[in-house]
Design an enzyme around this catalytic site. Structure first.
Site, PDB file in Angstrom:
ATOM      1  N   HIS A 191       4.624  -6.477   9.552  1.00 55.23           N
ATOM      2  CA  HIS A 191       4.036  -7.812   9.547  1.00 55.23           C
ATOM      3  C   HIS A 191       3.378  -8.155  10.880  1.00 55.23           C
ATOM      4  CE1 HIS A 191       6.712  -9.244   5.998  1.00 55.23           C
ATOM      5  NE2 HIS A 191       5.482  -9.013   5.587  1.00 55.23           N
ATOM      6  N   ASP A 204      10.662  -1.425   5.048  1.00 54.63           N
ATOM      7  CA  ASP A 204      10.260  -2.275   6.174  1.00 54.63           C
ATOM      8  C   ASP A 204      10.184  -1.490   7.480  1.00 54.63           C
ATOM      9  OD1 ASP A 204      13.068  -1.996   6.000  1.00 54.63           O
ATOM     10  OD2 ASP A 204      13.349  -3.694   7.357  1.00 54.63           O
TER      11      ASP A 204
END
Length: 405
Positions: A129, A300
């Protein structure tokens, strides 16, 4: 709460009590204005503070400003926050200008632009992100940024990662059951049905996700094999579970065979350097049985399957080489209220200590375990992992705090 008393002061004057750490008193306690913005990431349903946590913080003299409808996806209404003593506003800039902003997803560039120079931010700091542009904005604004994944407890563990892994691990079996029932043709029931051979599951890793998944699978009668590189971690896992478990060290002979026999394969290997090693190659995936389900829980950190790429809760699966892939990075968002309460418990403890010591920066100096979660401070990158990922020079946070004092 403990206050100083004449007896303690007398001991201190005689040199009997150490005076390095600042004791909490009503005089040095500090009220913190905390902003809780709404999560604008489409599939992020969690919120950083629950109404109960807000009520506790307000009772301890802090102020909390919540963006309107910020808690709706976690089952908390604006009325819940108002009753807890928070203020609710539609003014996004007002929330982001709070001295301390707390959220789940990493901030966007536009959100950082709304922050005041030198303010504090607590959020996730997952590398998929974050961007170089976001890191540069944090440096430019001299933001004190704390990554929830990097914060440690007093025992050297990672409490945020651990609690989210515990939730994700408990969700593995129901998610796998639903996918195999709907997407596998003909459908498969995970479990041990009389007269039917049990399903086989392979778990990669030996942390919280695997522990929870293995426990649920064992009770469901599923045949489980666990692979990890670390024999010590496998021993710890067997001792923790307390029931017979097939464990093997990852190698090039036993692993491919086990994968080819499994109906469900769960990748839950985590890496200390922030990037999960790729354990299962595309060639290995291509040899799996058609309809096999891969769940890459560590996506992730890049994932441990070569064929993985990030999916989301709206479109969680894709098929490659006839193999179903589930690669959602924020699995706990499916149970957003439970996950939010868990995160809130962790953050509230830190905030209460910060108020006692005089602020977030003072708390970092006294709470050295949480200090390790800082990845940006006053214009510098302070976490080696973030520095390595984004090719930035890294400064020692303790030296920076010393120079400030």
């Amino acid at each position: 709460m403990m206050e100083s008393n004449p007896f303690q002061e007398l001991l201190a004057q005689q040199g009997i009590m150490p005076m390095e750490a600042m004791a909490w008193t009503k005089q040095n306690a500090r009220s913190i204005l905390i902003g809780i913005p709404k999560e604008h990431a489409k599939y992020e349903n969690r919120i950083a503070l629950s109404p109960h946590a807000v009520q506790l913080l307000v009772a301890n003299g802090h102020e909390v400003l919540v963006e309107k409808s910020a808690g709706e996806r976690s089952g908390f209404s604006d009325a819940d926050y108002l009753l807890a003593g928070a203020s609710v506003t539609e003014d996004l800039s007002q929330v982001w200008q709070s001295p301390l902003v707390i959220k789940i997803s990493p901030p966007s560039e536009k959100e950082i632009d709304l922050m005041k120079v030198g303010n504090c931010l607590i959020s996730c700091a997952s590398y998929h992100h974050l961007t170089v542009e976001i890191i540069d904005k944090l440096i430019q604004k001299k933001i004190l940024a704390i990554g929830l994944e990097y914060a440690e407890d007093n025992g050297g563990g990672f409490p945020f990662v651990k609690i989210m892994a515990e939730i994700a691990g408990q969700l593995v079996l129901p998610i796998a059951s639903e996918i195999l029932r709907k997407e596998h043709q003909p459908g498969i029931l995970l479990g041990n049905v009389t007269g039917v051979p049990p399903c086989k599951m392979v778990l990669l890793g030996s942390g919280q996700v695997v522990e929870q998944a293995a426990r649920a699978a064992w009770h469901a009668g599923i045949q489980v094999q666990v692979f990890d590189k670390d024999i010590y971690k496998l021993q710890r896992l067997k001792q923790s579970l307390g029931f017979p478990l097939i464990t093997q060290v990852i190698d090039s002979e036993n692993l491919p065979k086990a994968l080819q026999e499994a109906q469900v394969i769960v990748g839950a290997l985590r890496s200390d350097n922030g990037i999960t090693p790729c354990i299962v190659t595309e060639e290995m995936v291509s040899k799996l049985k058609e309809g096999t389900l891969i769940m890459d829980v560590c996506i992730d950190q890049g994932g441990c399957f070569e064929t993985s790429f990030t999916t989301n809760l709206g479109n969680p699966t894709f098929t490659k080489h006839g193999v179903i892939h589930y690669c959602v990075p924020n699995i706990p968002s499916q149970v957003s209220q439970t996950a939010s309460l868990s995160i809130s418990n962790l953050i509230t403890s830190f905030l209460l200590k910060a108020g006692k010591t005089g602020g977030v920066e003072e708390m970092l100096w006294q709470g050295k375990s949480f200090m390790k979660g800082v990845y940006a401070y006053k214009g510098y990158i302070t976490h080696p992992m973030i520095g390595k990922l984004f090719h930035k020079a890294v400064k020692d946070i303790q030296l920076l705090l010393l120079s400030k004092s």
